[in-house]
Structures are given as C-alpha cells and as structure tokens.
Design a protein around this motif. Structure first.
Motif, PDB file in Angstrom:
ATOM      1  N   ALA A 171      -2.807  -0.469   8.539  1.00 32.01           N
ATOM      2  CA  ALA A 171      -1.549  -0.155   7.860  1.00 32.01           C
ATOM      3  C   ALA A 171      -0.903   1.085   8.472  1.00 32.01           C
ATOM      4  O   ALA A 171       0.325   1.148   8.636  1.00 32.01           O
ATOM      5  N   ARG A 172      -1.727   2.075   8.835  1.00 31.25           N
ATOM      6  CA  ARG A 172      -1.184   3.268   9.488  1.00 31.25           C
ATOM      7  C   ARG A 172      -0.497   2.913  10.798  1.00 31.25           C
ATOM      8  O   ARG A 172       0.578   3.434  11.109  1.00 31.25           O
ATOM      9  N   PHE A 224       1.473   5.051   1.420  1.00 35.07           N
ATOM     10  CA  PHE A 224       1.195   5.675   2.712  1.00 35.07           C
ATOM     11  C   PHE A 224      -0.113   6.461   2.673  1.00 35.07           C
ATOM     12  O   PHE A 224      -0.899   6.430   3.622  1.00 35.07           O
ATOM     13  N   ALA A 270      -3.240   4.306   3.137  1.00 34.14           N
ATOM     14  CA  ALA A 270      -3.159   3.317   4.205  1.00 34.14           C
ATOM     15  C   ALA A 270      -4.454   3.237   5.012  1.00 34.14           C
ATOM     16  O   ALA A 270      -5.058   4.260   5.354  1.00 34.14           O
ATOM     17  N   VAL A 328       0.837  -1.201   0.000  1.00 32.31           N
ATOM     18  CA  VAL A 328       0.000   0.000   0.000  1.00 32.31           C
ATOM     19  C   VAL A 328       0.871   1.249   0.000  1.00 32.31           C
ATOM     20  O   VAL A 328       1.995   1.244   0.501  1.00 32.31           O
TER      21      VAL A 328
END
Length: 434
Positions: A111-112, A104, A107, A102
């Motif tokens: 994911a963050r 940024f 995200a 992914v």
C-alpha cells in the motif's frame, strides 16, 4: 511571504507523519514557501480573496472532540464508513475496513508503494497552491485501492466532522483512490459540522486514478456551518475508456473554494460532472473546474447550477481545454444561476480553449432572477408567494437532484434543502417526484 505561509510550514514541522512521506512533504514545503500569495490581480483568485485565512491567525492543529455525535447526522446507507473529527480518525464511529481501504498510517509495504506512486502526482501543484500545502501537511489519509476486474462490495463513505475549538485551528484531509483496469467503486465524501459557530480551516484534497475501462461514482457534499473556512480540490486522471460520474453540492461560508481538475489521459474516457451551489446570507462559494482533453475520442458533460440568496456571492469558472491531439472530442459545459435577491451576486466564466479542428464543443452561462410573471401566475392559482418562490427555486436544481444515482444521498439532501428553503421535507419530496 505572508504570516500564514510561515505558520503553515511551522505547523508541518510539528506533525507526526510516516517517514516514507518525508520526501513529498519536504519538497512541498519548499515549493509552498517560494510560491506567490494570490491577490486580487491573480486571475484564479480574482473574486475570492484569502483575507479570512490571514486575519484569523491559524497557528494550531485541530484536536478531536467526543461530544459531537448528537449534533450531526450521517447519510443512512450500507457502506464502509470512515469518520474523521477535526482531521483525527475516529475508530469508534467507523466501520471495520475491508481489504483495499487503508489509512496511510496503517499502510502495508504494498500500500505504501501504491501511495508513493500516486500521491501528489495527479495534482498539479504549480497551478493549485493549496494542493501544494496539502502535500506539505500529508500525514494521514485514506487509500481506496480496487484491483483489476473487481468491484467494491459497498460504497466507501468518508465523513469529515468539524467542531469548534478554543482557538482557530486547522484540519488537513487527504483521499487517494486508485482503480485498476475494469474496476468499479462508489465513493462519498461528506464534509459537515455541528451547528455551533465554527473557527476551523479545512484543507482537503482528493486524488483519483481511474484505470482502463474502470468506473468511479463520486459524491462530494460540503454542508458545514457558514463560519468554517474550506479550500478543497478533486483531481482525477481518466485512462482509456474510464468513466467518472461525479456530483458535488456546497453551501457557502466565509471562504469556500473547491477545484475540480479532470484529465482525459486515455482515448474513450468519459466524464459526467454535475454540481449545485447554494450560498446565502453573506456567504461565499467558488467553484473552479478545469477539464483537459489530452487524447482523442473523449467526452465531457458538465452542468453546474447555483441559487444565490440574500447578499451572498458565488463564483464559477469552468474551463475545457482541448489539446491538438484530442480529435473527435465531444464536450459540453453549462452553468445556470438564479439570483433570489437584488443584493445577490455571481461571477461566471465558462471557457473553451480548443486547439483541435475535429471536435464538437459547446458552452454557456445564464444569470437570471425569479420570473415575476410566473410568480404572479402561481399566486393567482392559490399558491402563497413563499411556496411559489420555493417551487421555482427548487425546480431550478431538481433535474440534477433527480440524476443522483445513490438513493440514500437523495434522501439525505432533500430534508436539508427543505430547511434551507424554509419549507418542510414533505413539501419538497412532492416537488421532487412531480
């Protein structure tokens, strides 16, 4: 404080970046402004002055262009491809992204959380000034996350294309790789440009966390036009029984510096790092590597070879640091250099810093020129002097090229090295397989 440092902070303020990166960016900007600018008296920058950064006046972010496709050639392989042009994502020339890969700016919450956990944490900003700058400029980038006991179906191929602009400009590149326990992945980072005279500065930083018993195959190719300025870093944490197989190749430029920082954090971790640098004309290339053995039973095998031509200048500083608790370490470092001109120059400094008593370590460096006797022997057998020089030069690095595990990378590099050495690709292919 230099003008470049102040301009860098002003550029950071102009960026649009996710709010959840604000804390990292702000702290990094403060650290950057307080940092001392490297000079000739700074040991890690003794042979590579930063004058081009200060003189060129970088006051703008690079912008994407759309007329570059016919001027560059990608590696031909079945992979998940992400293309960035002057630091801007190019969706039209990129693949659909699988789960776990992914950007940024796209995200999800999970994911963050992963990015915030690791971004800027692998790299030591106190030691690596331009990694601090990369944190201050963090806006977009690529996260590659492979969960436990899984493997990426295809390699991830990250392409960074540089094109010249009206004014000197800056591109910031960021990659974060997180492999969980027993995960596997192959990552290829490819930095290239059009053949036109470049006027960009690329600041690139890759951070990697290789979990317990995980395996990462990583390639980094720097093949930009010689006027482009590039400062890059690869920073890796290896956990218990983790394995990293890494290959890097770089041509020189007015300013090119690449740092490798690998930390053995878990017992049984294994590193195999191989590199080739090929500066020519008046180019500069500088590799600084630092491998830290923090725990016992880890292994490192590091080999770098350089061919320096014309009036080019190469720098290699390879350091292996064995901490007191890192017993049963096995570490070897080799750096060999071939000067093909009386004006070519190399500064090599292999280092072993050992604080444990039950280890097996070795390091060495050589600097030589083409052997006149061998050249005469080949010419006496009907080989032209030019072909003899190519055979001896190519043979100097062929062992490392043959060790490249990804055939597509080999096939991509050989014809380009042939042009670099002034020969056709078929001639080099024969030498490669003999």
């Amino acid at each position: 404080m230099t003008d470049f440092q102040q301009d860098a902070v002003r550029l950071a303020a102009q960026q649009q970046s996710p709010d959840w990166l604000a804390s990292l960016r702000q702290q990094a900007a403060e650290d950057w402004l307080q940092a001392s600018w490297p000079t000739r008296k700074t040991e890690h920058w003794k042979y590579t002055p930063l004058l081009p950064l200060q003189k060129d006046g970088f006051k703008h972010w690079a912008k994407a262009t759309s007329d570059w496709q016919s001027a560059v050639e990608f590696i031909d392989l079945d992979a998940t491809r992400l293309v960035f042009v002057n630091g801007v994502f190019d969706a039209a020339n990129s693949s659909a992204l699988p789960e776990g890969v992914v950007r940024f700016c796209d995200a999800t919450d999970s994911a963050r959380a992963l990015i915030q956990q690791h971004l800027g944490k692998v790299v030591d900003g106190d030691r690596h000034l331009f990694a601090t700058l990369s944190n201050a400029w963090a806006a977009d980038g690529v996260l590659v996350h492979v969960p436990r006991n899984q493997a990426l179906e295809k390699p991830v191929y990250i392409v960074h294309v540089s094109t010249p602009g009206v004014e000197p400009a800056i591109a910031n590149q960021r990659v974060l790789v997180v492999l969980e326990e027993s995960a596997r992945a192959e990552i290829i980072e490819h930095y290239l440009s059009t053949d036109a005279v470049q006027n960009s500065f690329v600041n690139s930083l890759s951070e990697m966390v290789v979990g317990d018993n995980a395996e990462l195959q990583h390639y980094r190719l720097n093949l930009e036009e010689e006027n482009l300025l590039h400062l890059g870093g690869v920073h890796v944490n290896l956990l218990r029984n983790a394995r990293l197989r890494a290959f890097t190749l770089a041509q020189g430029s007015r300013l090119k510096r690449i740092d490798y920082q690998v930390n053995h954090r878990g017992a049984g971790a294994d590193l195999n790092l191989q590199g080739i640098y090929l500066p020519r004309n008046n180019q500069v290339v500088d590799y600084h590597t630092n491998v830290q053995h923090c725990v016992p039973h880890c292994t490192t095998n590091e080999i770098f070879r350089g061919i320096i031509a014309d009036s080019a200048h190469a720098v290699f500083n390879g350091r292996i640091h064995i901490f007191p608790d890192a017993q049963k370490t096995l570490a070897e470092l080799s750096n060999k250099n071939l000067l093909t001109s009386n004006k070519a120059e190399v500064d090599t400094k292999p280092e072993l810093e050992i604080y444990a008593d039950d280890v097996k370590c070795a390091h060495g460096a050589t600097v030589s020129q083409l052997n006149a006797t061998a050249l005469y022997y080949l010419q006496s057998r009907g080989v032209s002097r030019q072909e003899a020089e190519v055979m001896m030069s190519f043979g100097f690095i062929n062992e490392l090229l043959q060790d490249i595990a990804e055939p597509a990378v080999q096939d991509y590099l050989l014809p380009r090295l042939a042009r670099l050495f002034g020969r056709d690709g078929e001639f080099l292919q024969r030498l490669h397989h003999e």
